[in-house]
Design an enzyme around this catalytic site. Structure first.
Site, short mmCIF file in Angstrom:
data_model
loop_
_atom_site.label_atom_id
_atom_site.label_comp_id
_atom_site.label_asym_id
_atom_site.label_seq_id
_atom_site.Cartn_x
_atom_site.Cartn_y
_atom_site.Cartn_z
N THR A 215 -7.96 8.52 2.23
CA THR A 215 -9.30 8.05 2.62
C THR A 215 -9.28 7.56 4.07
O THR A 215 -9.15 8.35 4.97
CB THR A 215 -9.86 6.99 1.64
OG1 THR A 215 -9.01 5.84 1.60
CG2 THR A 215 -10.03 7.56 0.26
N LYS B 57 -1.93 4.18 -0.87
CA LYS B 57 -2.99 4.16 0.13
C LYS B 57 -3.58 2.77 0.13
O LYS B 57 -3.57 2.06 -0.87
CB LYS B 57 -4.08 5.20 -0.14
CG LYS B 57 -4.89 4.95 -1.38
CD LYS B 57 -6.34 4.57 -1.37
CE LYS B 57 -7.15 4.41 -0.19
NZ LYS B 57 -8.12 3.35 -0.14
N THR C 109 -7.73 -3.50 -2.35
CA THR C 109 -8.19 -2.12 -2.41
C THR C 109 -7.05 -1.20 -2.04
O THR C 109 -6.89 -0.80 -0.90
CB THR C 109 -9.37 -1.91 -1.46
OG1 THR C 109 -10.36 -2.86 -1.79
CG2 THR C 109 -9.95 -0.52 -1.61
#
Length: 121
Positions: A7, A33, A44
């Site tokens: 991402t 990630k 996150t």
């Protein structure tokens, strides 16, 4: 696969290691990630670790909890936390090798610490 989960990440975060025993070779690898909203108790981020070692599910879960506490649960990037955390560890036993618990847990901790540090960079 590491590129597919990036991402907003700028670089892949991967690790691979192996140990050779008289019984055979055990491999462990991981990818992650995450580059923002990282605070203690994860944030996150997505992190995946795999091994071909033979280990019981209960022992593997105990090792994973310990490894998470020694790695991901200790990093902070920007002080924000989120509910979108994932750390998945899979052990398929394909090597046919059972390592002593301390040795396998040490590999897992090293793998998770490498990934956590890669996220925090």
């Amino acid at each position: 696969a590491a590129q597919a989960i990036m991402t907003t990440d700028l670089v892949e975060k991967t690790v691979a290691m192996e140990v050779e025993t008289e019984q055979g070779i055990v491999r462990m690898g991981g990818m992650a990630k995450g580059s923002g909203m990282i605070a203690p108790n994860m944030a996150t981020m997505l992190s995946y670790v795999t091994t071909d070692a033979q280990v019981s599910p209960l022992d593997w879960q105990r090792m994973l909890s310990s490894a998470a506490n020694q790695s991901f649960n200790q990093i902070t990037v920007d002080g924000d936390t989120s509910t979108n955390d994932t750390l998945i560890a899979l052990a398929n036993g394909a090597s046919g090798v059972t390592l002593p618990d301390k040795q396998l847990e040490s590999m897992l901790v090293q793998c998770c610490q490498h990934l956590a540090k890669s996220i925090a960079r």
